[in-house]
Structure formats: C-alpha cells, structure tokens
Design a protein around this motif. Structure first.
Motif, short mmCIF file in Angstrom:
data_model
loop_
_atom_site.label_atom_id
_atom_site.label_comp_id
_atom_site.label_asym_id
_atom_site.label_seq_id
_atom_site.Cartn_x
_atom_site.Cartn_y
_atom_site.Cartn_z
N SER A 170 1.00 -1.13 0.06
CA SER A 170 -0.16 0.21 -0.15
C SER A 170 0.64 1.22 0.08
O SER A 170 1.74 1.56 1.03
CB SER A 170 -0.99 -0.07 1.41
OG SER A 170 -1.74 1.04 1.62
N PRO A 171 0.75 2.02 -0.98
CA PRO A 171 -0.04 1.94 -2.49
C PRO A 171 0.49 0.75 -3.12
O PRO A 171 1.58 0.31 -2.98
CB PRO A 171 0.26 3.27 -3.02
CG PRO A 171 1.03 4.39 -1.95
CD PRO A 171 1.54 3.46 -1.13
N VAL A 224 -4.39 2.75 -2.24
CA VAL A 224 -3.93 2.98 -0.89
C VAL A 224 -4.93 2.27 0.26
O VAL A 224 -6.17 2.41 0.12
CB VAL A 224 -3.66 4.31 -0.27
CG1 VAL A 224 -3.51 4.25 1.26
CG2 VAL A 224 -2.66 4.97 -1.10
N SER A 229 4.78 -5.57 5.53
CA SER A 229 3.96 -4.36 4.81
C SER A 229 5.13 -3.73 3.79
O SER A 229 6.12 -3.34 3.87
CB SER A 229 3.73 -3.56 6.29
OG SER A 229 3.29 -2.06 5.55
N GLU A 277 5.97 -1.03 1.80
CA GLU A 277 5.66 0.21 1.61
C GLU A 277 6.70 1.21 0.64
O GLU A 277 7.07 2.33 0.87
CB GLU A 277 6.00 0.85 3.14
CG GLU A 277 5.00 0.18 4.12
CD GLU A 277 5.23 0.90 5.72
OE1 GLU A 277 5.95 1.46 5.87
OE2 GLU A 277 4.31 0.22 6.40
N HIS A 297 5.46 4.39 -0.63
CA HIS A 297 5.33 5.56 0.39
C HIS A 297 5.89 6.71 -0.16
O HIS A 297 7.21 6.74 -0.67
CB HIS A 297 5.81 5.22 1.68
CG HIS A 297 4.76 4.32 2.60
ND1 HIS A 297 4.62 4.66 3.85
CD2 HIS A 297 3.85 3.48 2.25
CE1 HIS A 297 3.49 3.89 4.19
NE2 HIS A 297 3.11 3.01 3.45
N ILE A 320 1.97 9.60 -2.84
CA ILE A 320 0.63 9.82 -2.15
C ILE A 320 -0.23 11.05 -2.78
O ILE A 320 0.18 12.18 -2.52
CB ILE A 320 0.25 9.32 -0.85
CG1 ILE A 320 1.20 8.39 -0.13
CG2 ILE A 320 -1.17 9.42 -0.40
CD1 ILE A 320 0.74 6.95 -0.62
N ALA A 341 -1.20 7.24 3.68
CA ALA A 341 -0.33 5.62 3.76
C ALA A 341 0.32 5.70 4.89
O ALA A 341 1.28 6.34 5.15
CB ALA A 341 0.39 5.68 2.45
N ASP A 382 -4.81 6.47 -5.72
CA ASP A 382 -4.33 6.90 -4.56
C ASP A 382 -2.99 7.29 -4.54
O ASP A 382 -2.64 8.21 -4.04
CB ASP A 382 -4.70 6.31 -3.27
CG ASP A 382 -6.19 5.82 -3.17
OD1 ASP A 382 -7.21 6.86 -3.64
OD2 ASP A 382 -6.63 4.78 -2.77
N GLY A 383 -2.09 6.50 -5.03
CA GLY A 383 -0.72 6.65 -4.95
C GLY A 383 0.04 6.12 -6.05
O GLY A 383 -0.57 5.64 -7.26
#
Length: 222
Positions: free
Chosen positions: A11-12, A19, A41, A43, A46, A49, A54, A153-154
């Motif tokens: 995420s994203p 996200v 995770s 990331e 990151h 965004i 996030a 979103d990102g």
C-alpha cells in the motif's frame, strides 16, 4: 494444508496505486498479531500519495516487517538499494540471507542513497509532475472509454478495465502498441485469473508524453 505463516500487503499497491484505508490496515495488522502470524508491509511507494493517507504498519504493531526502497519516491530504480525494519528475532536470520545473496549493497549505491535524503525539493518537484499526469489521465481516460479503474491514490499507475474494447488485454495492448504507438502493461502480468480484463497505464513520464499518448488513444479508439 499448512497453516498461514504470514500476510503481505502493498500500500500503495502495484498495479493499482490504491492505498489501504488506515482502519483496514490496523485491523489486519492487529489480527495477524493476535493469530501469531507475520505481517509484511510493502511500503515501497510511500511518499507518492495523492489521495488518502498511507500509514506505516509499525504504527499498529512492533512486530510488523516493513520493506521499503529508494526505487520509487527517491527515483533510484536500478540502484538495487532499500531497507527493512524487522522485529529483533528476525534481524540475524535476514542478515545471514543477505550475506549469502549479495553481501552488501554497492558502495556507490549507498553513497547515492545518503545524498538522496538531501534532495527533497527536487523529489517533490518530480512528485508534482506525477500528480499533474495523474489528474490528466483521470480527466481524459473516461472520455476515451476507460471509465472503470481502481482508485488512483498513490504510486504512478492507473489499472483500467479494457472490457469495453476486448476480453484479452494481452492482445489489446499489443495492438495498441503496434497501431497507436502507446505502451501499457496487460493485466495477466499481475493477475493470471482476472487480468485479461485489465491493463496498467503508467504516468511516470513527461506531461507532454501523457498528453500525446491520450491523443493517440483517442484517435485510435475513436
């Protein structure tokens, strides 16, 4: 079946750029902790965004495993350098794996990575370019016929449905490249079961290239 050892969340995400909502992330992390399974995770996107928030998994659990990289926000794709945040019991096992795979990141990559931390102004300018390209695609793609896509979103992708035009995104993207001169990635590269109905546009280019691509697609599909 073997018990679930862990869960990996990006995420994203790639290919969608979507996200995960902070509440959903917290629930997943805490559930993994309660069940005694690893939570990993991803990331890596990151910093890129445009909508939503996030959050790092570390906000919700000390034992989460976080993977990150200089490839995306720091524009260092190909330098093969990144980092992990690990619970204490995994530090030495991961060190042993790393030592046997690559010993260490190249010296020049490490020096470039340190310097990248001082390039925030330049990196934010690059991100602003991505944001403008994103808005251009969100404004123009529906008019061309790509009106079904995941939340952008990102990252720098739009994962759009091709159902209006084809049931085979591999064939569609090949024809799009050959006939319109526009490249995209077919969905089966990411999802072998449902990807035939989707393809991924990247907007990590110049604004001029994005506008030209949209113009070509409009003529080709019109």
């Amino acid at each position: 079946r073997a018990p679930l050892a862990g869960v990996l969340i990006a995420s994203p995400g790639n290919p969608t750029g979507t996200v995960m909502h902070p509440d959903a992330l917290r629930t997943l992390v805490q559930t993994a902790e309660r069940l005694g399974i690893r939570f990993i995770s991803d990331e890596i996107y990151h910093g890129l965004i445009y909508a939503g928030v996030a959050e790092t998994a570390l906000k919700h659990a000390r034992h989460a495993i976080v993977v990150n990289s200089f490839s995306k926000y720091y524009c260092m794709t190909g330098w093969r350098i990144g980092w992990m945040v690990l619970p204490e019991d995994l530090v030495r096992p991961i060190e042993r794996i790393a030592q046997n795979l690559y010993i260490s990141a190249p010296d020049i990559s490490q020096r470039a990575a340190v310097a990248a931390f001082d390039a925030t102004e330049e990196l934010e300018a690059v991100k602003a370019g991505y944001a403008a390209n994103r808005q251009l695609l969100l404004d123009k793609l529906p008019a061309i016929g790509f009106d079904d896509f995941f939340p952008v979103d990102g990252a720098f992708y739009v994962y759009a449905s091709v159902r209006r035009f084809s049931n085979d995104s591999v064939d569609f993207t090949r024809r799009m490249l050959a006939e319109a001169g526009v490249a995209a990635t077919p969905g089966p590269d990411f999802d072998r079961e449902r990807g035939h109905a989707w393809m991924r546009f990247s907007f990590a280019g110049t604004g001029e290239d994005m506008a030209e691509a949209l113009s070509r697609l409009g003529r080709w599909l019109g």
